[in-house]
Motif scaffolding. Structure first.
Motif, PDB file in Angstrom:
ATOM      1  N   LEU A  77     -23.985 -64.904  -2.974  1.00 36.44           N
ATOM      2  CA  LEU A  77     -25.340 -64.382  -3.191  1.00 36.44           C
ATOM      3  C   LEU A  77     -26.344 -65.395  -2.674  1.00 36.44           C
ATOM      4  O   LEU A  77     -26.263 -66.587  -3.006  1.00 36.44           O
ATOM      5  CB  LEU A  77     -25.556 -64.130  -4.680  1.00 36.44           C
ATOM      6  CG  LEU A  77     -26.963 -63.721  -5.115  1.00 36.44           C
ATOM      7  CD1 LEU A  77     -27.344 -62.377  -4.517  1.00 36.44           C
ATOM      8  CD2 LEU A  77     -27.047 -63.677  -6.640  1.00 36.44           C
ATOM      9  N   GLN A  87     -30.697 -65.798  -1.310  1.00 32.97           N
ATOM     10  CA  GLN A  87     -32.015 -65.182  -1.202  1.00 32.97           C
ATOM     11  C   GLN A  87     -32.360 -64.912   0.256  1.00 32.97           C
ATOM     12  O   GLN A  87     -31.849 -65.584   1.173  1.00 32.97           O
ATOM     13  CB  GLN A  87     -33.070 -66.091  -1.819  1.00 32.97           C
ATOM     14  CG  GLN A  87     -33.025 -66.153  -3.336  1.00 32.97           C
ATOM     15  CD  GLN A  87     -34.218 -66.877  -3.924  1.00 32.97           C
ATOM     16  OE1 GLN A  87     -34.781 -67.769  -3.298  1.00 32.97           O
ATOM     17  NE2 GLN A  87     -34.601 -66.500  -5.125  1.00 32.97           N
ATOM     18  N   PRO A  90     -32.144 -58.776   3.454  1.00 31.27           N
ATOM     19  CA  PRO A  90     -31.421 -57.882   2.533  1.00 31.27           C
ATOM     20  C   PRO A  90     -30.509 -56.893   3.259  1.00 31.27           C
ATOM     21  O   PRO A  90     -29.436 -56.550   2.743  1.00 31.27           O
ATOM     22  CB  PRO A  90     -32.560 -57.168   1.803  1.00 31.27           C
ATOM     23  CG  PRO A  90     -33.672 -58.157   1.805  1.00 31.27           C
ATOM     24  CD  PRO A  90     -33.577 -58.846   3.139  1.00 31.27           C
ATOM     25  N   THR A  98     -26.728 -57.496   3.718  1.00 33.03           N
ATOM     26  CA  THR A  98     -25.802 -57.333   2.602  1.00 33.03           C
ATOM     27  C   THR A  98     -24.653 -56.423   3.005  1.00 33.03           C
ATOM     28  O   THR A  98     -24.864 -55.299   3.470  1.00 33.03           O
ATOM     29  CB  THR A  98     -26.530 -56.743   1.388  1.00 33.03           C
ATOM     30  OG1 THR A  98     -27.498 -57.690   0.929  1.00 33.03           O
ATOM     31  CG2 THR A  98     -25.551 -56.421   0.269  1.00 33.03           C
ATOM     32  N   THR A 132     -24.231 -60.945  -0.317  1.00 32.68           N
ATOM     33  CA  THR A 132     -25.351 -60.227  -0.921  1.00 32.68           C
ATOM     34  C   THR A 132     -26.621 -61.034  -0.708  1.00 32.68           C
ATOM     35  O   THR A 132     -26.675 -62.209  -1.076  1.00 32.68           O
ATOM     36  CB  THR A 132     -25.131 -60.011  -2.422  1.00 32.68           C
ATOM     37  OG1 THR A 132     -23.896 -59.316  -2.623  1.00 32.68           O
ATOM     38  CG2 THR A 132     -26.267 -59.192  -3.020  1.00 32.68           C
ATOM     39  N   SER A 137     -30.540 -61.139  -1.574  1.00 32.30           N
ATOM     40  CA  SER A 137     -31.562 -60.594  -2.472  1.00 32.30           C
ATOM     41  C   SER A 137     -32.943 -60.779  -1.864  1.00 32.30           C
ATOM     42  O   SER A 137     -33.208 -61.747  -1.152  1.00 32.30           O
ATOM     43  CB  SER A 137     -31.489 -61.294  -3.828  1.00 32.30           C
ATOM     44  OG  SER A 137     -31.780 -62.669  -3.689  1.00 32.30           O
ATOM     45  N   SER A 138     -33.814 -59.838  -2.193  1.00 30.88           N
ATOM     46  CA  SER A 138     -35.174 -59.885  -1.627  1.00 30.88           C
ATOM     47  C   SER A 138     -36.118 -60.683  -2.506  1.00 30.88           C
ATOM     48  O   SER A 138     -35.785 -61.072  -3.607  1.00 30.88           O
ATOM     49  CB  SER A 138     -35.702 -58.469  -1.450  1.00 30.88           C
ATOM     50  OG  SER A 138     -35.683 -57.790  -2.678  1.00 30.88           O
TER      51      SER A 138
END
Length: 123
Positions: free
Chosen positions: A11, A13, A88, A91, A120, A122-123
């Motif tokens: 994960l 950002q 994003p 992903t 993944t 993330s926004s």
């Protein structure tokens, strides 16, 4: 047979970076073209990048060009995907795959696939 094992997913950002690795065993890695593919939720698997047996002849999907870099270390039987400026929409589950020709890898007509590693963003 060739076994491919991906690692390095996780994960992150948006705007961040990840480096994926794919370790190969079972055949002469240095004679094979290697590629990275990805499959996002609800979408078909798509080509991301590929690299020739000698580290040359790299080619990228337009969606990742300028942000992702594929490389390989034949001494370690490993191919890498450095992913920068992640979005994003990057992903997906990322897979490495291999075949003996550039055309076959680019077309997704490969002989061997790894099990995938999840990325993944993330926004």
């Amino acid at each position: 047979q060739m076994q491919l094992v991906e690692s390095g997913g996780g994960l992150v950002q948006a705007g961040g970076s990840l480096r994926l690795s794919c370790a190969a065993s079972g055949r002469t890695f240095s004679t094979y073209v290697m590629g990275w593919f990805r499959q996002a939720p609800g979408k078909e698997r798509e080509f991301v990048a590929r690299i020739g047996w000698n580290g040359l002849r790299t080619y990228y999907a337009d969606s990742v060009k300028g942000r992702f870099t594929i490389s390989r270390d034949n001494a370690k039987n490993t191919v890498y995907l450095q992913m920068n400026s992640l979005k994003p929409e990057d992903t997906a589950i990322y897979y490495c795959a291999t075949a003996e020709t550039l055309a076959r890898v680019t077309a997704g007509s490969t002989d061997y696939w790894g099990q995938g590693t999840k990325v993944t963003v993330s926004s």
